[in-house]
Write a protein that holds these residues in place. Structure first.
Motif, PDB file in Angstrom:
ATOM      1  N   THR A  41      -7.076 -40.738  24.716  1.00  0.00           N
ATOM      2  CA  THR A  41      -7.571 -39.752  25.672  1.00  0.00           C
ATOM      3  C   THR A  41      -9.092 -39.668  25.576  1.00  0.00           C
ATOM      4  O   THR A  41      -9.671 -40.004  24.537  1.00  0.00           O
ATOM      5  CB  THR A  41      -6.979 -38.358  25.405  1.00  0.00           C
ATOM      6  N   VAL A  42      -9.686 -39.216  26.657  1.00  0.00           N
ATOM      7  CA  VAL A  42     -11.140 -39.001  26.678  1.00  0.00           C
ATOM      8  C   VAL A  42     -11.417 -37.682  27.375  1.00  0.00           C
ATOM      9  O   VAL A  42     -10.630 -37.241  28.224  1.00  0.00           O
ATOM     10  CB  VAL A  42     -11.885 -40.138  27.418  1.00  0.00           C
ATOM     11  N   VAL A  44     -13.206 -35.060  29.959  1.00  0.00           N
ATOM     12  CA  VAL A  44     -13.928 -35.041  31.229  1.00  0.00           C
ATOM     13  C   VAL A  44     -15.379 -34.647  30.925  1.00  0.00           C
ATOM     14  O   VAL A  44     -15.614 -33.719  30.154  1.00  0.00           O
ATOM     15  CB  VAL A  44     -13.292 -34.033  32.208  1.00  0.00           C
ATOM     16  N   ARG A  45     -16.310 -35.345  31.516  1.00  0.00           N
ATOM     17  CA  ARG A  45     -17.722 -35.047  31.258  1.00  0.00           C
ATOM     18  C   ARG A  45     -18.449 -34.700  32.548  1.00  0.00           C
ATOM     19  O   ARG A  45     -18.020 -35.070  33.630  1.00  0.00           O
ATOM     20  CB  ARG A  45     -18.410 -36.234  30.595  1.00  0.00           C
ATOM     21  N   VAL A 291     -14.772 -39.296  34.890  1.00  0.00           N
ATOM     22  CA  VAL A 291     -13.847 -39.838  33.898  1.00  0.00           C
ATOM     23  C   VAL A 291     -13.928 -41.354  33.987  1.00  0.00           C
ATOM     24  O   VAL A 291     -14.435 -41.899  34.973  1.00  0.00           O
ATOM     25  CB  VAL A 291     -12.396 -39.370  34.168  1.00  0.00           C
ATOM     26  N   ALA A 295      -8.828 -44.063  34.017  1.00  0.00           N
ATOM     27  CA  ALA A 295      -8.014 -42.842  33.929  1.00  0.00           C
ATOM     28  C   ALA A 295      -7.354 -42.512  35.261  1.00  0.00           C
ATOM     29  O   ALA A 295      -6.437 -41.673  35.309  1.00  0.00           O
ATOM     30  CB  ALA A 295      -8.878 -41.669  33.469  1.00  0.00           C
ATOM     31  N   VAL A 306      -5.128 -37.813  37.746  1.00  0.00           N
ATOM     32  CA  VAL A 306      -5.380 -38.148  36.343  1.00  0.00           C
ATOM     33  C   VAL A 306      -4.287 -37.480  35.523  1.00  0.00           C
ATOM     34  O   VAL A 306      -3.716 -36.459  35.933  1.00  0.00           O
ATOM     35  CB  VAL A 306      -6.771 -37.681  35.871  1.00  0.00           C
ATOM     36  N   LEU A 328     -17.445 -45.464  35.181  1.00  0.00           N
ATOM     37  CA  LEU A 328     -17.013 -44.084  35.383  1.00  0.00           C
ATOM     38  C   LEU A 328     -16.807 -43.837  36.868  1.00  0.00           C
ATOM     39  O   LEU A 328     -17.335 -44.546  37.715  1.00  0.00           O
ATOM     40  CB  LEU A 328     -18.062 -43.105  34.841  1.00  0.00           C
ATOM     41  N   GLU A 340      -9.036 -33.093  28.369  1.00  0.00           N
ATOM     42  CA  GLU A 340      -8.671 -34.425  27.904  1.00  0.00           C
ATOM     43  C   GLU A 340      -7.752 -35.103  28.926  1.00  0.00           C
ATOM     44  O   GLU A 340      -6.756 -34.512  29.356  1.00  0.00           O
ATOM     45  CB  GLU A 340      -7.976 -34.368  26.543  1.00  0.00           C
ATOM     46  N   VAL A 341      -8.112 -36.334  29.291  1.00  0.00           N
ATOM     47  CA  VAL A 341      -7.261 -37.108  30.197  1.00  0.00           C
ATOM     48  C   VAL A 341      -6.889 -38.419  29.516  1.00  0.00           C
ATOM     49  O   VAL A 341      -7.620 -38.940  28.668  1.00  0.00           O
ATOM     50  CB  VAL A 341      -7.975 -37.388  31.536  1.00  0.00           C
ATOM     51  N   VAL A 343      -6.209 -42.332  29.055  1.00  0.00           N
ATOM     52  CA  VAL A 343      -6.675 -43.638  29.512  1.00  0.00           C
ATOM     53  C   VAL A 343      -5.797 -44.693  28.855  1.00  0.00           C
ATOM     54  O   VAL A 343      -5.353 -44.531  27.719  1.00  0.00           O
ATOM     55  CB  VAL A 343      -8.157 -43.889  29.145  1.00  0.00           C
TER      56      VAL A 343
END
Length: 344
Positions: A41-42, A44-45, A291, A295, A306, A328, A340-341, A343
């Motif tokens: 997971t990563v 979201v920014r 993201v 994702a 997502v 991205l 968190e999503v 990937v």
């Protein structure tokens, strides 16, 4: 679109078990499931996304006007290729007498003496004499006076010329800026006449030139920042100084001429006709949620989502993709920074 499809091809494995029936508000109607511990997971920014384009260019000296002789005789000492000449220098010799470079935008077109009518060429001559120190009190006004004649005589004497006080047509070559000699098409000892080209020249500073495809018209304008990648891989900032207003046709298509100055001219010192790559900004999305492209989940009925980690479960959240850049993608949906999503 190809980049998106390639990225989406990697997503399938992470959602192979999800059967999507439709959207309810911003969530996809599917039963939340426990996240697979093996899934990455990563968060979201919030960031700026910049889409860049690139152009093939060349870094080198820019061609300037050729030196045209106006003083008939024998070329006894030609200009030196690769040498930079500044006002006050002897550029070449005819019949072993000097032809001098001086600053000025108006080319010499007549002999100059007390009989000459006032003019800008006289003013340029007076400025040359004052700058060389022959008469600091000489009035630079375009009027060839007795004081101008006396300063000319002193200048002629120092050059080993007949101190007649008359400047022959062709004795001075006026140029707006210092020049760099590129090629001398006339051999020493050859006869040269009025109108003979004795040297091709360039500017003394390097510049990047590139061709902007016609379909990209409007993407670059004077003042725009760019990045120039040099042959050794070094990247250096530059600024667009001009974009051609009229497109020109080539066998490869229609293009606009672009000129770029390096912010630090010393970086390109010693390079001429060197291939470079010009990187410029095509599109920018500022302060957006983003993201990784991987994702994104392609929904069966169309659209994207997502896979959001929600406590000890995951659920699909519908999103609208925006700008793609650097792996991205901008997403608009019910998401917050730090969510968190999944990937693949």
């Amino acid at each position: 679109m190809k980049r998106l499809l390639a990225a989406l091809a990697l997503v399938g494995a992470s959602i192979a078990a999800a059967v999507v029936l439709g959207l309810a508000g911003d969530d996809v109607e599917t039963t939340p499931v426990e996240p697979d511990p093996a899934l990455a997971t990563v968060p979201v920014r919030r960031t700026d996304l910049v889409v860049t384009g690139d152009l093939d260019g060349s870094l080198g000296f820019v061609a300037a006007d050729p030196v045209v002789n106006r003083l008939p005789g024998t070329l006894t000492d030609p200009p030196e290729p690769g040498t930079t000449y500044v006002p006050g220098d002897v550029l070449y010799r005819v019949d072993d007498t000097p032809v001098v470079l001086a600053a000025g935008a108006v080319p010499m077109y007549r002999p100059l003496s007390t009989r000459s009518a006032d003019g800008r060429d006289v003013e340029q001559l007076e400025r040359m004499l004052v700058d060389a120190g022959y008469d600091p009190e000489l009035e630079v006004d375009g009027d060839f006076t007795a004081a101008t004649r006396d300063a000319v005589r002193a200048w002629q004497e120092d050059l080993g010329l007949d101190d007649s006080g008359i400047v022959e047509l062709g004795r001075i070559v006026f140029v707006p800026d210092p020049i760099r000699v590129v090629e001398v098409p006339v051999a020493p000892g050859a006869p040269i006449g009025d109108g003979t080209v004795v040297a091709t020249t360039s500017t003394t500073e390097t510049k990047v030139t590139a061709l902007l495809p016609g379909e990209d018209q409007g993407l670059l304008a004077a003042g725009d920042p760019v990045v120039v990648e040099l042959p050794d891989g070094t990247e250096t900032p530059g600024t667009v100084t001009s974009v051609g207003a009229v497109a020109r046709r080539t066998p490869d298509g229609t293009f606009f001429d672009v000129e770029i100055d390096l912010d630090d001219p010393t970086v390109g010192a010693g390079l001429d006709e060197a291939p470079v790559t010009v990187v410029f900004e095509r599109e920018r999305a500022e302060d957006v949620l983003a993201v990784p492209v991987t994702a994104l989940v392609a929904l069966a009925e169309g659209g994207y989502a997502v896979e959001l980690v929600d406590g000890d479960r995951t659920r699909l959240v519908a999103v609208v993709p925006g700008t793609f850049a650097d792996g991205l993608v901008e997403v608009v949906g019910e998401l917050d920074v730090g969510d968190e999503v999944v990937v693949p």
